[in-house]
Design a protein around this motif. Structure first.
Motif, PDB file in Angstrom:
ATOM      1  N   THR A  72       0.850  -1.214  -0.077  1.00 43.87           N
ATOM      2  CA  THR A  72      -0.190   0.001  -0.118  1.00 43.87           C
ATOM      3  C   THR A  72       0.891   1.316   0.056  1.00 43.87           C
ATOM      4  OG1 THR A  72      -0.296   0.238   2.451  1.00 43.87           O
ATOM      5  CG2 THR A  72      -1.927  -1.210   1.111  1.00 43.87           C
ATOM      6  N   VAL A  73       2.367   1.218  -0.044  1.00 41.00           N
ATOM      7  CA  VAL A  73       2.990   2.303   0.099  1.00 41.00           C
ATOM      8  C   VAL A  73       3.363   3.379  -1.396  1.00 41.00           C
ATOM      9  CG1 VAL A  73       5.555   2.944   0.185  1.00 41.00           C
ATOM     10  CG2 VAL A  73       4.353   1.286   2.015  1.00 41.00           C
ATOM     11  N   ASN A  74       2.915   4.284  -1.142  1.00 41.19           N
ATOM     12  CA  ASN A  74       3.312   5.292  -2.065  1.00 41.19           C
ATOM     13  C   ASN A  74       4.283   6.400  -1.620  1.00 41.19           C
ATOM     14  OD1 ASN A  74       3.618   7.213  -3.959  1.00 41.19           O
ATOM     15  ND2 ASN A  74       1.350   7.129  -4.647  1.00 41.19           N
ATOM     16  N   ILE A  75       5.629   6.141  -2.048  1.00 39.02           N
ATOM     17  CA  ILE A  75       6.860   6.846  -1.428  1.00 39.02           C
ATOM     18  C   ILE A  75       6.426   8.456  -1.593  1.00 39.02           C
ATOM     19  CG2 ILE A  75       9.146   7.634  -1.807  1.00 39.02           C
ATOM     20  CD1 ILE A  75       8.870   4.781  -0.499  1.00 39.02           C
ATOM     21  N   ASP A  76       5.698   8.774  -2.734  1.00 38.53           N
ATOM     22  CA  ASP A  76       5.670  10.263  -2.940  1.00 38.53           C
ATOM     23  C   ASP A  76       4.209  10.788  -2.272  1.00 38.53           C
ATOM     24  OD1 ASP A  76       7.871  10.434  -4.730  1.00 38.53           O
ATOM     25  OD2 ASP A  76       6.390   9.544  -6.179  1.00 38.53           O
ATOM     26  N   LYS A  77       3.281   9.811  -1.752  1.00 39.10           N
ATOM     27  CA  LYS A  77       2.173  10.145  -1.076  1.00 39.10           C
ATOM     28  C   LYS A  77       1.929   9.378  -0.080  1.00 39.10           C
ATOM     29  CE  LYS A  77      -2.489  11.405  -2.327  1.00 39.10           C
ATOM     30  NZ  LYS A  77      -3.779  11.345  -3.146  1.00 39.10           N
ATOM     31  N   PRO A  78       2.224   9.543   1.289  1.00 46.98           N
ATOM     32  CA  PRO A  78       2.172   8.744   2.414  1.00 46.98           C
ATOM     33  C   PRO A  78       0.663   8.798   2.698  1.00 46.98           C
ATOM     34  CG  PRO A  78       3.946  10.113   2.769  1.00 46.98           C
ATOM     35  CD  PRO A  78       3.432  10.574   1.427  1.00 46.98           C
ATOM     36  N   LEU A  79       0.357   7.695   3.062  1.00 52.31           N
ATOM     37  CA  LEU A  79      -1.179   7.491   3.504  1.00 52.31           C
ATOM     38  C   LEU A  79      -1.525   6.660   4.599  1.00 52.31           C
ATOM     39  CD1 LEU A  79      -4.219   8.285   2.685  1.00 52.31           C
ATOM     40  CD2 LEU A  79      -3.901   6.290   1.362  1.00 52.31           C
ATOM     41  N   ILE A  80      -2.093   6.894   5.623  1.00 51.98           N
ATOM     42  CA  ILE A  80      -2.392   5.550   6.589  1.00 51.98           C
ATOM     43  C   ILE A  80      -3.220   4.412   6.207  1.00 51.98           C
ATOM     44  CG2 ILE A  80      -3.289   5.194   9.106  1.00 51.98           C
ATOM     45  CD1 ILE A  80      -2.416   8.169   9.674  1.00 51.98           C
ATOM     46  N   THR A  81      -2.688   3.468   5.859  1.00 52.46           N
ATOM     47  CA  THR A  81      -3.735   2.267   5.720  1.00 52.46           C
ATOM     48  C   THR A  81      -3.423   1.236   6.603  1.00 52.46           C
ATOM     49  OG1 THR A  81      -1.607   1.282   4.392  1.00 52.46           O
ATOM     50  CG2 THR A  81      -3.472   2.729   3.017  1.00 52.46           C
TER      51      THR A  81
END
Length: 382
Positions: free
Chosen positions: A96-105
């Motif tokens: 679920t990681v997007n290095i450019d757009k951190p998001l709590i999953t």
């Protein structure tokens, strides 16, 4: 990715007692800003703060993050897999990681300290039952706790994106809020893709309404605080009862052979001087009670806090005795998990904390079972 990269910096946050937040459950609190809590900020503000961005940048540069020391210690002492490595390898978490757009999953909830036990490595910060514990002569060793009630509405904004929940406590099976949050998450798409992890002290077994929820998700992991057998666990996790723990542990193991749900049950022992020599009995019980059809794992870890309960505080004679008793004893799997604990124990000398250990142990001994009773050979050498 770099050798210090941890996916949790980009998709995870830990909410602890009183609303105090951390990058993960293990992150050393002395390296966390004082205002990194839900009393002063929203969860999204904390997750996107300069503090978190600094951690991400250090990891991308391959630098060690000071607060991540426990995982680095495990890796340096050849533990099978550190928590950092484990999370990086779990596809449901790392993908679920997007290095450019951190998001709590991935959300770990430990904000309630409701608990029925007074474990030796715990305190009022993580257990309401510790208010019953007499801390005369050790009040300087037991941190105080100022409770901040959490408004669940503060978490609602992030809930729709969360795929992985980890419930600790306190004792998660006593905390009604956790099931309320799952019921809220069910209102949004892809609940069937959610994964749940529980860390339980084994004095409770889920009620049917929670088991019904477990049947609806992708999988459930139950990390059991199996910290000893017989009187050892009754000492470490006072006032637990071995017969209840054993009965519930067997029921959890049987769940992993259930066609209605996907569940994995693990032996997540916390090892310290009080139970290090009991670990072979723990393994013997575990492997005598699991079947080939059960989905299980073993992953013991050393106590990091309080520091005076670390294996490193033991004097040289004790360390030599433990090493001779345990090193390379058993199967390759057992050896790997036990030997890393021995290497950790022998890696540093913290005997300057031994007087604190002795003072603390004298108070714990007043609860009925004594350290000398469960580990006479180790007691004699201390």
């Amino acid at each position: 990715m770099t050798k210090t990269y941890c996916c949790l910096a980009w998709n995870h946050h830990f909410i602890g007692p009183g609303g105090n937040c951390k990058p993960c459950c293990r992150f050393k609190k002395e390296y966390i800003p004082e205002d990194h809590n839900l009393e002063n900020h929203s969860l999204e503000e904390l997750f996107n703060s300069e503090f978190m961005n600094s951690i991400r940048n250090q990891m991308l540069d391959g630098k060690q993050v000071l607060g991540c020391k426990k995982c680095y210690d495990e890796e340096e002492t050849n533990k099978d897999t550190s928590l950092r490595q484990s999370h990086n390898n779990i596809i449901e978490i790392s993908s679920t990681v997007n290095i450019d757009k951190p998001l709590i999953t991935f959300l770990e909830l430990s904000y309630s300290n409701i608990c029925d036990l007074q474990c030796v490595m715990c305190g009022p910060y993580f257990s309401t039952s510790w208010s019953k514990q007499d801390i005369t002569n050790i009040d300087d060793l037991v941190p105080s706790y100022n409770r901040l009630d959490i408004n669940l509405d503060t978490l609602i904004d992030v809930i729709p994106n969360v795929i992985y929940f980890k419930f600790t406590g306190g004792e998660p099976l006593l905390i009604n809020d956790y099931q309320t949050l799952l019921t809220e998450r069910m209102k949004y798409p892809n609940f069937e893709d959610c994964c749940l992890t529980y860390a339980t002290n084994l004095m409770r077994f889920p009620k049917q309404d929670l088991l019904d929820i477990w049947e609806k998700v992708k999988f459930v992991v139950v990390s059991t605080s199996f910290d000893g057998t017989g009187k050892t666990i009754e000492y470490v996790r006072y006032p637990s009862k071995w017969n209840i723990i054993e009965e519930n542990l067997i029921k959890y193991l049987q769940l992993s052979d259930n066609d209605k749900m996907s569940i994995r049950v693990g032996m997540r022992s916390t090892i310290m001087p009080y139970n290090i020599l009991n670990i072979l009995d723990m393994y013997d019980w575990w492997f005598s009670n699991i079947k080939n059809s059960y989905d299980t794992f073993i992953s013991p870890t050393h106590v990091a806090q309080p520091i005076f309960l670390s294996l490193k505080v033991l004097p040289k004679e004790c360390k030599e005795y433990i090493t001779n008793e345990l090193y390379n004893f058993g199967t390759d799997k057992i050896n790997q998990s036990v030997n890393h604990l021995i290497q950790y124990m022998n890696s540093e000398d913290h005997t300057h904390l031994l007087d604190d250990f002795k003072r603390y142990t004298k108070v714990m001994d007043k609860r009925g079972i004594t350290f000398e009773e469960i580990e006479p050979e180790l007691f004699r050498r201390i």
